[in-house]
Design an enzyme around this catalytic site. Sequence first.
Site, PDB file in Angstrom:
ATOM      1  CB  THR A  93       8.479  16.772   7.831  1.00 30.42           C
ATOM      2  OG1 THR A  93       9.773  16.402   7.371  1.00 30.42           O
ATOM      3  CG2 THR A  93       7.864  15.610   8.606  1.00 30.42           C
ATOM      4  CE  LYS A 168      11.080  13.567   8.155  1.00 36.84           C
ATOM      5  NZ  LYS A 168      12.462  13.937   8.011  1.00 36.84           N
TER       6      LYS A 168
END
Length: 291
Positions: A93, A168
Amino acid sequence: MKTGFIGLGAMGVGMSRNLHNAGLLTAVWNRTIEKSAAVQADIGVAIAETPAELAAACDIVVICVSADDDVLSVIDAILPVARPGLLVIDCSTVSSQTARTAAERLNTRGADFLDCPVTGGVEGARKGTLAIMCGGDAAVLERARPVLSAMGPTIAHMGPTGFGQAAKATNQILCAGAIQAAADAMAFAKAEGLPLDLVIETLGKGAGGSWYFVNRAPFMARESFPPGFRVRLHDKDLRICEDMAAARGVELPTVTMTRRDYATLMERGHGDEDISTLFRLRDALFQSSSR
Ligand code: NAP
């Protein structure tokens, strides 16, 4: 299709094992050798000496490391052996900009890149049930599909490079709002003397319910917050959201408030607890009130 895996952390161990079970895993590399050795002892996979050795031996390299600089340092380590036909998939991420930088560096050597951050936690990584948000070229994604399918059943092509990370980041903002609402509501319900388990059971089925309310309000009711999604990791993700919104001249209230609360929690030593520990701050508001 020879696949290599870089980053055998909490997520990477399960993801690499699922690649192995699908017959796709050729080799692994981890900065701390002990973790590679443990995976080798478990599944018998080869350990590469360096990221470049791994990339030279594979068609696809999956990366799952901590943060932006870590991804770019792994990309730079691979670059000398990057070539047409090599595909690098980053499941960490990080920011959309980091994804675009990684893609540009690899593209200069003819290699391809996809940003494929995941959601579903350590449990999803272990069970192979991750949801994967992809950014990059659609034809490249088709090449990656067998590898991604081994790690999760939900594979969504969000758009060009960086769009997987933008999706995300969107998810992390939703999580912030959901945990804020759950913490406020549970502190209020406790102050009103309501039967908390019954409140969770009943309201969890209603329009105000959420995954976080149903699954994490019980932590709040018990005032015990074992690590699920750690405060310091969500804070890292929300910093990415903050920077991405700031690049458009916007400050998002939920993100700002949650990062401020997380800073307080980390200062008080709660950074490695589940994010439901936010309840501590809201409960304290009622405890310190004179009425
Ligand atoms: P973790 O357990 O802390 O593992 C981090 C991994 O990255 C380790 O293998 C570490 O190597 C490696 N690493 C860090 N910096 C590196 C560098 N500069 N060079 C090479 N390797 C480096 O983290 P995780 O929970 O697996 O998370 C990995 C990524 O997935 C993060 O971006 C996280 O936000 C994301 N993610 C996590 C979850 C979750 O529930 N945990 C869910 C979805 C997404 P060492 O072993 O040497 O430290």
